[in-house]
Design an enzyme around this catalytic site. Structure first.
Site, PDB file in Angstrom:
ATOM      1  N   MET A 156       4.417   6.522   4.299  1.00 31.09           N
ATOM      2  CA  MET A 156       4.899   5.279   4.019  1.00 31.09           C
ATOM      3  C   MET A 156       6.480   5.135   4.456  1.00 31.09           C
ATOM      4  O   MET A 156       6.909   4.028   4.011  1.00 31.09           O
ATOM      5  CB  MET A 156       5.054   5.164   2.458  1.00 31.09           C
ATOM      6  N   GLU A 157       6.896   6.101   5.049  1.00 30.78           N
ATOM      7  CA  GLU A 157       8.326   5.706   5.567  1.00 30.78           C
ATOM      8  C   GLU A 157       8.842   6.178   6.979  1.00 30.78           C
ATOM      9  O   GLU A 157       9.824   5.417   7.471  1.00 30.78           O
ATOM     10  CB  GLU A 157       9.306   6.591   4.588  1.00 30.78           C
TER      11      GLU A 157
ATOM     12  N   GLY B  43      -0.584  12.150   3.717  1.00 32.76           N
ATOM     13  CA  GLY B  43      -2.032  12.303   3.659  1.00 32.76           C
ATOM     14  C   GLY B  43      -2.557  12.790   4.962  1.00 32.76           C
ATOM     15  O   GLY B  43      -2.208  12.306   6.175  1.00 32.76           O
TER      16      GLY B  43
ATOM     17  N   GLU C 215      11.876  17.282  -4.388  1.00 33.28           N
ATOM     18  CA  GLU C 215      12.596  17.869  -3.185  1.00 33.28           C
ATOM     19  C   GLU C 215      14.091  17.771  -3.009  1.00 33.28           C
ATOM     20  O   GLU C 215      14.605  18.570  -2.831  1.00 33.28           O
ATOM     21  CB  GLU C 215      11.947  16.900  -1.830  1.00 33.28           C
TER      22      GLU C 215
ATOM     23  N   ASP D 131      -2.705  15.413   0.339  1.00 34.56           N
ATOM     24  CA  ASP D 131      -3.798  14.735   0.213  1.00 34.56           C
ATOM     25  C   ASP D 131      -4.546  14.527   1.418  1.00 34.56           C
ATOM     26  O   ASP D 131      -4.240  14.678   2.497  1.00 34.56           O
ATOM     27  CB  ASP D 131      -3.814  13.503  -0.592  1.00 34.56           C
TER      28      ASP D 131
HETATM   29  N1  SAH Z   1       0.916   7.952  -6.755  1.00 32.72           N
HETATM   30  C1  SAH Z   1       2.218   8.545  -6.172  1.00 32.72           C
HETATM   31  C2  SAH Z   1       2.620   7.658  -5.384  1.00 32.72           C
HETATM   32  C3  SAH Z   1       3.950   8.022  -4.469  1.00 32.72           C
HETATM   33  S1  SAH Z   1       3.818   7.195  -3.101  1.00 32.72           S
HETATM   34  C4  SAH Z   1       3.294   8.620  -7.493  1.00 32.72           C
HETATM   35  O1  SAH Z   1       2.609   8.527  -8.598  1.00 32.72           O
HETATM   36  O2  SAH Z   1       4.426   9.044  -7.329  1.00 32.72           O
HETATM   37  C5  SAH Z   1       3.575   8.506  -1.876  1.00 32.72           C
HETATM   38  C6  SAH Z   1       4.425   9.086  -1.334  1.00 32.72           C
HETATM   39  O3  SAH Z   1       3.858  10.111  -0.709  1.00 32.72           O
HETATM   40  C7  SAH Z   1       5.072   8.292  -0.343  1.00 32.72           C
HETATM   41  O4  SAH Z   1       6.290   8.634  -0.051  1.00 32.72           O
HETATM   42  C8  SAH Z   1       4.256   8.752   1.101  1.00 32.72           C
HETATM   43  O5  SAH Z   1       5.070   8.649   2.280  1.00 32.72           O
HETATM   44  C9  SAH Z   1       3.652   9.756   0.884  1.00 32.72           C
HETATM   45  N2  SAH Z   1       2.206   9.928   0.781  1.00 32.72           N
HETATM   46  C10 SAH Z   1       1.597  11.198   0.714  1.00 32.72           C
HETATM   47  N3  SAH Z   1       0.195  11.041   0.879  1.00 32.72           N
HETATM   48  C11 SAH Z   1       0.005   9.688   1.142  1.00 32.72           C
HETATM   49  C12 SAH Z   1      -1.135   8.866   1.348  1.00 32.72           C
HETATM   50  N4  SAH Z   1      -2.394   9.204   1.279  1.00 32.72           N
HETATM   51  N5  SAH Z   1      -1.026   7.616   2.181  1.00 32.72           N
HETATM   52  C13 SAH Z   1       0.434   7.062   2.066  1.00 32.72           C
HETATM   53  N6  SAH Z   1       1.283   7.847   1.727  1.00 32.72           N
HETATM   54  C14 SAH Z   1       1.134   8.959   1.287  1.00 32.72           C
END
Ligand code: SAH
Length: 253
Positions: free
Chosen positions: A193-194, A79, A13, A217
């Site tokens: 997460m933020e 999510g 992004e 997701d």
């Molecule tokens: N598996 C990913 C992890 C990224 S962390 C990787 O390989 O990079 C996930 C990021 O997407 C965070 O910034 C969070 O804010 C967001 N996010 C998307 N789906 C989420 C979910 N199901 N639970 C928590 N955060 C999620």
């Protein structure tokens, strides 16, 4: 002159934003790269938020303290929790809660101690403006993504939702966890997460804040599927188009 902070959760992004800024200059603070420049004629500072509440709160604090940002917009993926909140939809926060905050029995569950509240509001005007920009972008989703991407990710008639977003230091990737979140906070539309941490920082500084999240997701057992490709081909294009649309409709200040 007003300075707008743009916090992106994902590298892809931020890269898309930097590609359209004509004059960005890098300033390093706290191990982070802050990109100072212009977008659609507005003064902006763009930065990668980093993942998780503490990292994002630090990034936000630097934006406010060092760069004098007076409006802060967060973009990323999340999510989907609410029923009808599907992959490829966009959620604009009207409020945010830290779902993993629990100082009970000293304070009610989810309440942030000493703030007397669990929920931090997004700025109502900003949220309305960003929801409008999101509607405009999603109405032309094929233009922004291409018909083959829409078909590949099965994005049919994507929708914009406005409501509660949850944040916590956990990637929610099982149906059990998302079920528990829905039980605890039934109004929640999405989880990430933020956002709620950044909303708390902006509350402390009295700076208007908004968050726009593309649903990547359903926070369930399939949550990891094609995450990176979705970010590259869908979410980062939506974020760019939504913020660009919003800035183009905003008076220069
Ligand atoms: N598996 C990913 C992890 C990224 S962390 C990787 O390989 O990079 C996930 C990021 O997407 C965070 O910034 C969070 O804010 C967001 N996010 C998307 N789906 C989420 C979910 N199901 N639970 C928590 N955060 C999620």
């Amino acid at each position: 002159m007003a300075v707008i902070g743009i916090m992106s959760a994902m590298h892809e992004e931020l890269a898309a934003v930097l590609a359209v800024m004509p004059d960005e200059q890098r300033v390093q603070v706290a191990g982070r790269d802050f990109w100072v420049g212009h977008w659609q004629g507005h003064s902006v500072v763009a930065v990668l938020s980093r993942i998780g509440k503490v990292a994002a709160a630090t990034t936000a604090t630097v934006l406010l303290e060092r760069f004098g940002v007076d409006t802060l917009v967060f973009t990323g993926v999340a999510g989907g929790l609410g029923c009808g909140v599907r992959v490829g939809d966009v959620v604009v926060a009207d409020g945010l809660v830290q779902h993993d905050m629990d100082a009970s029995p000293l304070f009610p569950r989810h309440e942030v101690p000493l703030y007397g509240r669990a929920r931090f509001a997004a700025d109502a005007d900003l949220a309305v403006q960003l929801a409008k920009a999101s509607e405009q972008v999603l109405a032309n989703a094929a233009l922004h993504l291409g018909a083959s991407t829409l078909a590949e990710f099965q994005l049919h008639a994507p929708k914009v939702h406005q409501g509660l977003i949850l944040s916590g230091d956990r990637f929610v990737s099982t149906s059990d966890e998302s079920h528990a979140l829905r039980q605890a906070l039934p109004e929640a539309l999405a989880v990430e997460m933020e956002g709620a941490a950044v909303a708390q920082v902006c509350h402390d500084y009295g700076v208007p804040f908004a968050a726009v999240r593309t649903i990547s997701d359903r926070a369930d057992d399939a949550a990891h599927t094609d995450f990176q490709r979705f970010i590259r081909e869908v979410a980062s294009r939506y974020s760019l188009a939504i913020v660009s649309q919003w800035l183009s409709q905003r008076a220069l200040g």
